[in-house]
Motif scaffolding. Structure first.
Motif, PDB file in Angstrom:
ATOM      1  N   ASP A 118       0.827  -1.215   0.000  1.00  0.00           N
ATOM      2  CA  ASP A 118       0.000   0.000   0.000  1.00  0.00           C
ATOM      3  C   ASP A 118       0.859   1.262   0.000  1.00  0.00           C
ATOM      4  O   ASP A 118       0.733   2.123   0.880  1.00  0.00           O
ATOM      5  N   VAL A 119       1.741   1.365  -0.965  1.00  0.00           N
ATOM      6  CA  VAL A 119       2.567   2.566  -1.109  1.00  0.00           C
ATOM      7  C   VAL A 119       1.685   3.666  -1.702  1.00  0.00           C
ATOM      8  O   VAL A 119       1.162   3.525  -2.804  1.00  0.00           O
ATOM      9  N   ARG A 120       1.525   4.753  -0.963  1.00  0.00           N
ATOM     10  CA  ARG A 120       0.615   5.808  -1.389  1.00  0.00           C
ATOM     11  C   ARG A 120       1.261   7.189  -1.214  1.00  0.00           C
ATOM     12  O   ARG A 120       1.822   7.487  -0.150  1.00  0.00           O
ATOM     13  N   SER A 121       1.148   8.007  -2.232  1.00  0.00           N
ATOM     14  CA  SER A 121       1.593   9.393  -2.117  1.00  0.00           C
ATOM     15  C   SER A 121       0.779  10.094  -1.032  1.00  0.00           C
ATOM     16  O   SER A 121      -0.426   9.840  -0.881  1.00  0.00           O
ATOM     17  N   ALA A 122       1.436  10.948  -0.240  1.00  0.00           N
ATOM     18  CA  ALA A 122       0.759  11.638   0.859  1.00  0.00           C
ATOM     19  C   ALA A 122       1.015  13.137   0.773  1.00  0.00           C
ATOM     20  O   ALA A 122       2.136  13.567   0.502  1.00  0.00           O
ATOM     21  N   GLU A 123      -0.015  13.906   0.999  1.00  0.00           N
ATOM     22  CA  GLU A 123       0.129  15.360   1.015  1.00  0.00           C
ATOM     23  C   GLU A 123       0.957  15.773   2.224  1.00  0.00           C
ATOM     24  O   GLU A 123       0.707  15.333   3.349  1.00  0.00           O
ATOM     25  N   TYR A 124       1.958  16.607   1.993  1.00  0.00           N
ATOM     26  CA  TYR A 124       2.784  17.100   3.101  1.00  0.00           C
ATOM     27  C   TYR A 124       3.473  18.374   2.620  1.00  0.00           C
ATOM     28  O   TYR A 124       4.107  18.387   1.564  1.00  0.00           O
ATOM     29  N   THR A 125       3.331  19.432   3.384  1.00  0.00           N
ATOM     30  CA  THR A 125       3.860  20.737   2.982  1.00  0.00           C
ATOM     31  C   THR A 125       5.209  21.007   3.620  1.00  0.00           C
ATOM     32  O   THR A 125       5.370  20.870   4.837  1.00  0.00           O
ATOM     33  N   THR A 126       6.191  21.348   2.798  1.00  0.00           N
ATOM     34  CA  THR A 126       7.483  21.797   3.302  1.00  0.00           C
ATOM     35  C   THR A 126       7.888  23.037   2.513  1.00  0.00           C
ATOM     36  O   THR A 126       7.333  23.312   1.446  1.00  0.00           O
ATOM     37  N   ASP A 127       8.861  23.771   3.034  1.00  0.00           N
ATOM     38  CA  ASP A 127       9.333  24.956   2.306  1.00  0.00           C
ATOM     39  C   ASP A 127      10.710  24.707   1.690  1.00  0.00           C
ATOM     40  O   ASP A 127      11.471  25.631   1.432  1.00  0.00           O
ATOM     41  N   GLY A 128      11.036  23.431   1.432  1.00  0.00           N
ATOM     42  CA  GLY A 128      12.267  23.117   0.724  1.00  0.00           C
ATOM     43  C   GLY A 128      12.116  23.370  -0.768  1.00  0.00           C
ATOM     44  O   GLY A 128      11.042  23.761  -1.250  1.00  0.00           O
ATOM     45  N   ASP A 129      13.179  23.127  -1.519  1.00  0.00           N
ATOM     46  CA  ASP A 129      13.131  23.340  -2.961  1.00  0.00           C
ATOM     47  C   ASP A 129      12.162  22.381  -3.636  1.00  0.00           C
ATOM     48  O   ASP A 129      11.464  22.756  -4.573  1.00  0.00           O
ATOM     49  N   GLU A 130      12.131  21.148  -3.208  1.00  0.00           N
ATOM     50  CA  GLU A 130      11.168  20.163  -3.702  1.00  0.00           C
ATOM     51  C   GLU A 130      11.124  19.009  -2.717  1.00  0.00           C
ATOM     52  O   GLU A 130      12.061  18.785  -1.947  1.00  0.00           O
ATOM     53  N   SER A 131      10.015  18.273  -2.741  1.00  0.00           N
ATOM     54  CA  SER A 131       9.867  17.194  -1.772  1.00  0.00           C
ATOM     55  C   SER A 131       8.943  16.112  -2.312  1.00  0.00           C
ATOM     56  O   SER A 131       8.220  16.306  -3.285  1.00  0.00           O
ATOM     57  N   VAL A 132       8.981  14.960  -1.636  1.00  0.00           N
ATOM     58  CA  VAL A 132       8.074  13.855  -1.935  1.00  0.00           C
ATOM     59  C   VAL A 132       7.713  13.203  -0.607  1.00  0.00           C
ATOM     60  O   VAL A 132       8.550  13.103   0.299  1.00  0.00           O
ATOM     61  N   SER A 133       6.461  12.802  -0.465  1.00  0.00           N
ATOM     62  CA  SER A 133       5.986  12.200   0.785  1.00  0.00           C
ATOM     63  C   SER A 133       5.089  11.017   0.444  1.00  0.00           C
ATOM     64  O   SER A 133       4.303  11.078  -0.498  1.00  0.00           O
ATOM     65  N   TRP A 134       5.226   9.933   1.215  1.00  0.00           N
ATOM     66  CA  TRP A 134       4.368   8.785   0.983  1.00  0.00           C
ATOM     67  C   TRP A 134       4.222   7.969   2.260  1.00  0.00           C
ATOM     68  O   TRP A 134       4.970   8.142   3.218  1.00  0.00           O
ATOM     69  N   THR A 135       3.222   7.111   2.251  1.00  0.00           N
ATOM     70  CA  THR A 135       3.005   6.182   3.349  1.00  0.00           C
ATOM     71  C   THR A 135       3.088   4.763   2.810  1.00  0.00           C
ATOM     72  O   THR A 135       2.853   4.501   1.627  1.00  0.00           O
TER      73      THR A 135
END
Length: 256
Positions: A183-200
């Motif tokens: 169950d690899v799923r993209s997850a919404e997550y806000t950061t102020d870096g140049d770019e990011s990726v988040s998942w569960t």
């Protein structure tokens, strides 16, 4: 207890550092002063559920540094985060080391991110284990890694592609220990870096499962990797606290 200890052994390698830091007193946690050892035995651990949290000067605590490399100055330290214990002590020497190998080529970036460094292109990595004093069992692993900026950008791109390609899951093996990630799923997550990726994802071993939340952020040529799991309640969803991500990125920018 045996199943839970085996599940801990199957956690992403970096979380071995954080396991001893998670939580405060709880009737459902390990005996006072004890926490699950990655190889299945019980070992005394400062900050383990039921154990008094160490002070900033305690052994293993991440104490402030005035010198060191830029990456070392970027790493979180004890006192940076209210209500959290930050540990700089190394991974349990009996825990598996190295980069896990995925059973699917498309998922290798996701296996790599759970190893000793985000991927083989990392030049240097500094790790921290973080435990919440307010949320029982919440353990967070934080690391900062230096890259050539082009390699850091490529890593984020590979991770985004892998999250999209590996929704049905994969398995990864390191030192003959194998864990399943479903169950690899993209997850919404806000950061102020140049770019990011988040998942569960859900880590599974010997019939025991636990949700894991991962956030990877690029800030210039530095990559921040954050992973969260609840070691006191295997079925409870965990999320990387926003204040942890914000403070880590603040330190990266300040050190740079």
């Amino acid at each position: 207890m045996k199943a839970r200890a085996t599940w801990v052994a199957m956690l992403p390698a970096l979380l071995f550092t954080a396991v001893g830091c998670g939580g405060t007193d709880s009737a459902d946690s390990a005996p006072p002063g004890r926490s699950p050892d990655p190889k299945g035995s019980l070992a005394a651990s400062p900050g383990a559920p039921g154990a008094p949290a160490p002070s900033a000067g305690s052994a293993g605590a991440a104490t402030p540094k005035s010198g060191g490399t830029r990456l070392e100055r970027s790493a979180l330290e004890q006192g940076d985060l209210a209500d959290y214990q930050v540990s700089a002590q190394g991974k349990n020497p009996n825990a598996p080391s190295g980069q896990p190998q995925a059973d699917r080529k498309a998922c290798q970036p996701l296996a790599d991110i759970m190893g000793d460094k985000p991927d083989p292109a990392a030049r240097e990595t500094v790790d921290r284990g973080i435990g919440s004093r307010k949320q029982v069992g919440l353990a967070i692993s934080a690391s900062v890694s230096s890259y050539a900026e082009s390699d850091a950008k490529a890593l984020i791109a590979r991770l985004k592609a892998a999250v999209a390609a590996c929704a049905t899951g994969f398995s990864a093996t390191v030192e003959k220990q194998t864990a399943g990630y479903r169950d690899v799923r993209s997850a919404e997550y806000t950061t102020d870096g140049d770019e990011s990726v988040s998942w569960t994802t859900t880590a599974t071993a010997t019939g025991v499962s636990a949700p894991v939340h991962l956030v990877v952020v690029r800030e210039g040529d530095t990559v921040v990797r954050l992973m969260a799991v609840n070691v006191a309640a295997a079925q409870q969803k965990a999320q990387v606290p926003q204040e942890v991500a914000d403070k880590q990125l603040e330190k990266v920018r300040r050190a740079g």
